[in-house]
Design a protein around this motif. Structure first.
Motif, short mmCIF file in Angstrom:
data_model
loop_
_atom_site.label_atom_id
_atom_site.label_comp_id
_atom_site.label_asym_id
_atom_site.label_seq_id
_atom_site.Cartn_x
_atom_site.Cartn_y
_atom_site.Cartn_z
N CYS A 165 -33.27 -3.55 -49.61
CA CYS A 165 -31.88 -2.84 -49.34
C CYS A 165 -30.73 -3.55 -50.66
O CYS A 165 -30.59 -4.65 -50.67
CB CYS A 165 -31.75 -3.82 -47.89
SG CYS A 165 -30.15 -3.42 -47.90
N PHE A 168 -26.10 -6.21 -49.37
CA PHE A 168 -26.22 -6.98 -49.61
C PHE A 168 -24.56 -7.72 -48.10
O PHE A 168 -23.70 -8.56 -48.68
CB PHE A 168 -25.75 -7.74 -50.39
CG PHE A 168 -26.76 -8.26 -51.72
CD1 PHE A 168 -27.34 -8.88 -52.09
CD2 PHE A 168 -27.03 -6.89 -52.55
CE1 PHE A 168 -28.45 -9.07 -53.06
CE2 PHE A 168 -28.07 -6.89 -53.55
CZ PHE A 168 -29.21 -8.11 -53.55
N CYS A 169 -24.55 -7.72 -47.36
CA CYS A 169 -23.75 -8.13 -46.10
C CYS A 169 -24.45 -10.08 -46.40
O CYS A 169 -25.88 -10.60 -47.06
CB CYS A 169 -24.97 -7.66 -44.84
SG CYS A 169 -24.66 -6.61 -44.58
N TYR A 171 -24.28 -12.20 -44.52
CA TYR A 171 -24.62 -13.69 -44.17
C TYR A 171 -26.49 -13.73 -44.53
O TYR A 171 -27.62 -14.02 -44.16
CB TYR A 171 -24.05 -13.10 -42.76
CG TYR A 171 -24.73 -11.69 -42.22
CD1 TYR A 171 -25.83 -11.24 -41.93
CD2 TYR A 171 -24.04 -10.23 -42.54
CE1 TYR A 171 -26.41 -9.90 -41.46
CE2 TYR A 171 -23.21 -9.35 -41.80
CZ TYR A 171 -24.90 -9.24 -41.57
OH TYR A 171 -25.19 -8.04 -41.32
N CYS A 172 -27.20 -12.08 -45.06
CA CYS A 172 -28.41 -11.73 -44.56
C CYS A 172 -28.90 -12.52 -46.16
O CYS A 172 -29.10 -11.50 -46.81
CB CYS A 172 -28.44 -10.22 -44.25
SG CYS A 172 -29.98 -9.44 -44.14
N VAL A 174 -32.07 -10.85 -46.48
CA VAL A 174 -33.28 -9.54 -46.78
C VAL A 174 -33.81 -9.22 -48.19
O VAL A 174 -34.12 -8.93 -48.51
CB VAL A 174 -33.01 -8.49 -45.69
CG1 VAL A 174 -33.51 -7.21 -46.11
CG2 VAL A 174 -33.69 -8.93 -44.65
N PRO A 175 -32.06 -8.59 -48.77
CA PRO A 175 -32.34 -8.47 -49.86
C PRO A 175 -32.63 -9.36 -51.42
O PRO A 175 -32.95 -8.88 -52.68
CB PRO A 175 -30.17 -8.17 -50.39
CG PRO A 175 -29.61 -7.68 -49.01
CD PRO A 175 -30.58 -9.14 -48.00
N GLN A 209 -34.56 -0.74 -44.07
CA GLN A 209 -33.42 -1.35 -43.52
C GLN A 209 -32.04 -1.01 -43.57
O GLN A 209 -31.23 -1.10 -43.10
CB GLN A 209 -33.09 -2.45 -44.46
CG GLN A 209 -34.11 -3.58 -44.79
CD GLN A 209 -34.40 -4.46 -43.13
OE1 GLN A 209 -33.70 -4.55 -42.80
NE2 GLN A 209 -35.37 -5.32 -43.40
N HIS A 246 -27.23 2.49 -40.69
CA HIS A 246 -26.26 1.96 -41.44
C HIS A 246 -25.21 2.77 -40.76
O HIS A 246 -25.31 4.38 -41.43
CB HIS A 246 -26.45 1.12 -42.29
CG HIS A 246 -25.68 0.65 -42.69
ND1 HIS A 246 -24.06 0.92 -42.84
CD2 HIS A 246 -25.61 -0.81 -43.21
CE1 HIS A 246 -23.51 -0.81 -43.04
NE2 HIS A 246 -24.52 -1.64 -42.96
N ARG A 285 -19.34 -5.48 -44.96
CA ARG A 285 -20.27 -4.48 -44.09
C ARG A 285 -20.20 -2.98 -43.78
O ARG A 285 -20.99 -2.09 -43.86
CB ARG A 285 -20.48 -4.62 -42.78
CG ARG A 285 -21.05 -5.53 -41.60
CD ARG A 285 -22.21 -4.92 -41.49
NE ARG A 285 -22.48 -4.37 -40.57
CZ ARG A 285 -24.00 -4.11 -40.67
NH1 ARG A 285 -25.06 -4.40 -41.20
NH2 ARG A 285 -24.90 -2.43 -39.73
FE1 SF4 Z 1 -29.55 -4.91 -45.24
FE2 SF4 Z 1 -29.64 -4.79 -42.90
FE3 SF4 Z 1 -29.61 -7.77 -44.14
FE4 SF4 Z 1 -27.38 -6.21 -44.56
S1 SF4 Z 1 -27.97 -6.39 -42.43
S2 SF4 Z 1 -28.06 -6.59 -46.07
S3 SF4 Z 1 -27.73 -3.68 -44.18
S4 SF4 Z 1 -31.07 -5.92 -44.42
#
Ligand code: SF4
Ligand code: SAM
Length: 449
Positions: A165, A168-169, A171-172, A174-175, A209, A246, A285
Motif C-alpha cells: 500500500c 500511509f494513512c 494510523y496504519c 500496513v504500508p 489494500q 478506497h 485519507r
Molecule cells: Fe493503506 Fe488501507 Fe492502511 Fe490506509 S488503511 S494505509 S489504505 S492499508
C-alpha cells in the motif's frame, strides 16, 4: 527435500490471524508445504510443523499471537521435534523480531511478508540447524508468480491483484509491513482465474489494500476498471467481488464499469473511517466527507440496490465530541448494510502514535458502543427489507451456527441460511427470503419448475 521421515509423512498446521490477505497467504503456504510432501494436521497435537501467520493491524491481534506462542512453548517441551515458524505482518516489524529473539527462543523460524516463497527452504534449514532462523526482507520489487495454492474454501476463491500500500494513512501499519504497492500483471491474474474456473469455482474475490489503484505502477496503462472488463469476459465465471476499495480512487469510470458488468456483485466495501473532515485530514485519507457522500450518491444512482459496507474507527487522536457526532451523522445518512467498527489503537512507528491529545479509553469505549448500537439497528432494518425477495445465492456449506441449515451468499454479500443438503454446495440457487436476524437472512430454496 520432502516432508517425510521414515515414510511417515510429516504434518503441518497453519494458524492465521487478520484479514483475507493473510488467509490467502496461508493458502499459499499450505500449497507449498503439500508440494513438499507435508499433510495437513488435525490440530496442534499431531502437527510436526506449526506456522503462525500473524497480523499487526491492531494490538489485540498481536496479544493473541504472544499468548499462543506461550502455549506453543509448553507443547514444544512435550514434542521437542516440533518446528514453529512465525510469519506475516507482525514478524515484519523489527521490534517484534527482536522480542521473539529474546523471549521466544524456541520459535525456529521468523520470516516476513516478502519472503513467504522461501519458507520451504527455511524449514529445510531448521531441520538440522538448532539456532533460531530470522529471515526478513525489507521489501522486494518483484512478485512471486506460479506458487502452488491450497484453497481452504471450495466455493469462494481469493485472488490477489495488488500487494502492499502507498497510502500511509497515519494510523496504519500496513504500508510499513507490506511494502510499496505492486500490481500483478493482468495476464497472471486472468490465467489464475481461468484455472480456478476449470477447477469449478464460480466466484472470485479480487484482493488488495486498495484494489482501485490497481495498475498505477504498470507501464501498460491498464487500470482496475479495464481489469474488471477482462475478468468479466472469462467464460463460466459467474461472480466477481473485490476488496478493499478506497474512496479517493473510486473514479467515475469505475462506477460506470461496476454498474454495467453483469458478473460484478452489487456490493462495495468502502471504508470511510470517520465522518469528520478534521479527522479525515489528520488520518491522511485523501478525501473529504463531502467527496465520500457524493461518491455514495453516484454509486447508488448507478447501482440501485447495491449493498454498501464500511470500516469506521473511533477515538483517533484529537477526535472531539463534535467530530464523533459527524461520524454518527454520516452513518445515519448513508445507512450502511453493515460496518466493521474499530477502536483506534497506537501502532508503533506510525505518525498517529506520536500525536498529542490521544482520546481516553473510556471515551473510546462509549463512542464505539453508541456506534455499534446505531449500526445494528440499521443493519436489522435493512435485512428486513430483503424479506419477500427472491435472491440468487451461492451455497457455501453448512451454517456455522446451526448444523441443520445450509449457508449461502447473496450477490450483495449477505448470508442466507436455509434447509438444504450438502450436495447443494457450490450451486447457485434462488432463495425466497422469509425472515432475518442481525447477521443473516433466512429463506427457502425455490424449486426449479
Ligand atoms: Fe493503506 Fe488501507 Fe492502511 Fe490506509 S488503511 S494505509 S489504505 S492499508
Ligand atoms: N486498506 C483498507 C482501507 O484503506 O480501508 C483497510 C485495511 S486495514 C488492514 C483494515 C481496517 O483496520 C481499516 O480500515 C481500519 O479501520 C482498521 N485499522 C487500521 N489501523 C488501525 C489502528 N491503528 N487502530 C484501529 N483500527 C485500525
Amino acid at each position: 527435500m520432502s516432508g517425510k521421515i521414515n515414510d511417515n509423512p510429516k504434518k503441518y498446521l497453519t494458524i492465521t490471524f487478520g484479514c483475507q490477505m493473510n488467509e490467502h497467504d496461508s493458502e499459499i503456504i499450505a500449497g507449498m508445504l503439500e508440494n513438499k510432501g507435508y499433510l495437513s494436521a488435525e490440530g496442534q497435537n499431531d502437527a510436526d510443523l506449526i506456522i503462525l501467520n500473524t497480523c499487526c493491524v491492531r494490538e489485540t491481534a498481536e496479544n493473541k499471537v504472544f499468548g499462543l506462542l506461550g502455549r506453543l512453548g509448553q507443547l514444544k517441551k512435550q514434542k521437542p521435534h516440533l518446528i514453529i515458524a512465525m510469519g506475516g505482518c507482525m514478524s515484519q516489524q523489527e521490534h517484534i523480531a527482536q522480542r521473539i529473539k529474546q523471549r521466544f527462543r524456541y520459535v525456529n523460524i521468523v520470516f516476513g511478508t516478502h519472503n513467504i516463497h522461501e519458507l520451504p527452504a527455511l524449514i529445510d534449514r531448521a531441520e538440522y540447524q538448532k539456532n533460531q532462523i530470522i529471515d526478513i526482507w525489507p521489501d522486494r520489487k518483484d512478485i512471486s508468480e506460479g506458487l502452488s495454492v491450497k484453497r481452504f474454501h471450495g466455493v469462494r476463491a481469493w485472488v490477489s491483484i495488488t500487494y502492499g500500500c502507498n497510502n500511509f494513512c497515519t494510523y496504519c501499519i500496513v504500508p510499513y509491513v507490506r511494502g510499496r504497492e505492486k500490481s500483478r500483471q493482468p495476464e497472471a491474474i486472468i490465467s489464475e482465474i481461468q484455472e480456478l474456473v476449470r477447477q469449478g469455482y464460480q466466484e472470485v474475490t479480487l484482493l488488495g489494500q486498495n484494489v482501485n489503484s490497481y495498475g498505477k505502477d504498470l507501464s501498460s496503462g491498464i487500470d482496475f476498471a479495464d481489469l474488471l472488463v477482462k475478468i468479466n469476459e472469462i467464460k463460466d465465471l459467474k461472480r466477481i467481488r473485490y476488496m478493499t476499495s478506497h474512496p479517493k480512487d473510486f473514479c467515475d469510470k469505475l462506477v460506470t464499469t461496476v454498474s454495467h458488468l453483469p458478473k460484478i456483485c452489487e456490493h462495495i466495501h468502502l471504508p470511510v473511517q470517520a465522518g469528520s473532515n478534521n479527522i479525515l485530514k489528520k488520518m491522511n485519507r485523501g478525501y473529504t466527507r463531502e467527496h465520500y457522500l457524493e461518491l455514495v450518491d453516484k454509486i447508488r444512482t448507478a447501482m440501485p440496490g447495491v449493498s454498501l459496507t464500511t470500516d469506521i474507527m473511533v477515538g483517533f487522536p484529537g477526535e472531539s465530541d463534535a467530530d464523533f457526532a459527524d461520524t454518527v451523522d454520516l452513518v445515519k445518512n448513508i445507512e450502511y448494510d453493515s460496518a466493521f467498527t474499530f477502536i483506534y489503537n497506537k501502532r508503533q512507528g506510525t505518525p498517529a502514535a506520536g500525536m498529542q491529545d490521544q482520546v481516553p479509553d473510556q471515551v473510546k469505549v462509549a463512542r464505539i458502543e453508541k456506534l455499534i448500537a446505531l449500526q445494528n439497528e440499521i443493519t436489522l432494518r435493512k435485512n428486513k427489507l430483503e424479506v419477500g425477495k427472491t435472491l440468487e445465492c451461492l451455497v457455501e456449506g453448512p451454517s456455522k451456527t446451526n448444523a441443520d441449515l445450509m449457508s449461502a451468499r447473496t450477490r450483495t454479500n449477505k448470508i442466507a441460511v436455509f434447509r438444504g443438503k450438502q450436495d447443494m454446495v457450490g450451486m447457485l440457487v434462488p432463495i425466497l427470503i422469509t425472515g432475518c436476524g442481525l447477521t443473516h437472512l433466512e429463506g427457502e430454496v425455490i424449486p426449479a419448475e
